[in-house]
Design an enzyme around this catalytic site. Structure first.
Site, PDB file in Angstrom:
ATOM      1  CE  LYS A  83       2.325  16.842  -5.572  1.00 25.15           C
ATOM      2  NZ  LYS A  83       1.484  17.965  -5.359  1.00 25.15           N
ATOM      3  N   GLY A 122      12.164   3.273  -0.887  1.00 28.28           N
ATOM      4  CA  GLY A 122      13.653   3.397  -0.874  1.00 28.28           C
ATOM      5  C   GLY A 122      14.274   3.724  -2.368  1.00 28.28           C
ATOM      6  CD  GLU A 123      18.493   5.254  -3.173  1.00 35.42           C
ATOM      7  OE1 GLU A 123      18.986   5.226  -3.886  1.00 35.42           O
ATOM      8  OE2 GLU A 123      18.506   6.081  -2.041  1.00 35.42           O
ATOM      9  NE  ARG A 125      -3.500   0.183   2.636  1.00 37.91           N
ATOM     10  CZ  ARG A 125      -4.073   0.027   3.624  1.00 37.91           C
ATOM     11  NH1 ARG A 125      -3.854   0.233   4.962  1.00 37.91           N
ATOM     12  NH2 ARG A 125      -4.890  -1.042   3.690  1.00 37.91           N
ATOM     13  CB  ILE A 126       1.440   3.875  -2.395  1.00 37.08           C
ATOM     14  CG1 ILE A 126       2.143   2.905  -3.222  1.00 37.08           C
ATOM     15  CG2 ILE A 126       2.207   5.228  -2.480  1.00 37.08           C
ATOM     16  CD1 ILE A 126       3.611   2.711  -2.784  1.00 37.08           C
TER      17      ILE A 126
END
Length: 168
Positions: free
Chosen positions: A62, A133-134, A57-58
């Protein structure tokens, strides 16, 4: 709260994991790129990047989108621009400052699309979230190298991908 004479409500909850080897808790992504190469000049342009990310889940779409987009730009720089140059006589770094170090600029970044795969993961934590993260940079340089191979037939395995490496 005023009626109950309470100035603050607090609650704590600790999450316990089951068997750590039973489930994968990683964030995953798939990167697709399109490049255009000028045959006479050998200039490579990344015209489109699609990065699909499965990170549970984000919570903030944005900032998550911006995080992944920044990673994509970083990956474009890794694939086409960034290189540390050494003086072979002294072993010193020749481009040790930003003045000589090439990074992507606005003209190098075209169409970037970030897709979040909606898959809350309740095995990781009760909220179903994972870390971004990346993850945005992972796979971008490889996807660009594969697109260059598809366009030219030349497999470049040493980054950055430059004209001299394409002409070998």
């Amino acid at each position: 709260m005023r009626h109950g004479s309470v100035d603050r409500i607090t609650q704590e909850k600790t999450n316990t994991f089951g068997d750590p080897g039973k489930y994968a808790r990683n964030t995953h992504s798939a990167v697709f790129t399109e490049v255009k190469i000028d045959e006479q000049l050998g200039v490579i342009r990344v015209t489109r990047v699609v990065n699909a990310v499965a990170a549970g889940r984000i919570l903030n779409l944005k900032t998550g989108h911006s995080q992944v987009m920044g990673g994509v730009v970083w990956g474009i720089g890794m694939a086409l621009h960034e290189e540390t140059l050494y003086d072979h006589q002294s072993g010193r770094v020749m481009n040790a400052n930003i003045a000589e170090y090439h990074v992507p600029v606005n003209a190098d970044v075209h169409d970037i699309k970030v897709i979040f795969v909606d898959e809350p993961d309740d095995k990781v934590n009760p909220m179903g979230i994972k870390g971004l993260g990346e993850i945005g940079i992972v796979g971008v340089a490889a996807a660009i190298a594969n697109a260059v191979y598809h366009a030219t037939g030349k497999r470049v395995r040493d980054l950055p991908i430059t004209l001299d490496k394409l002409m070998r």
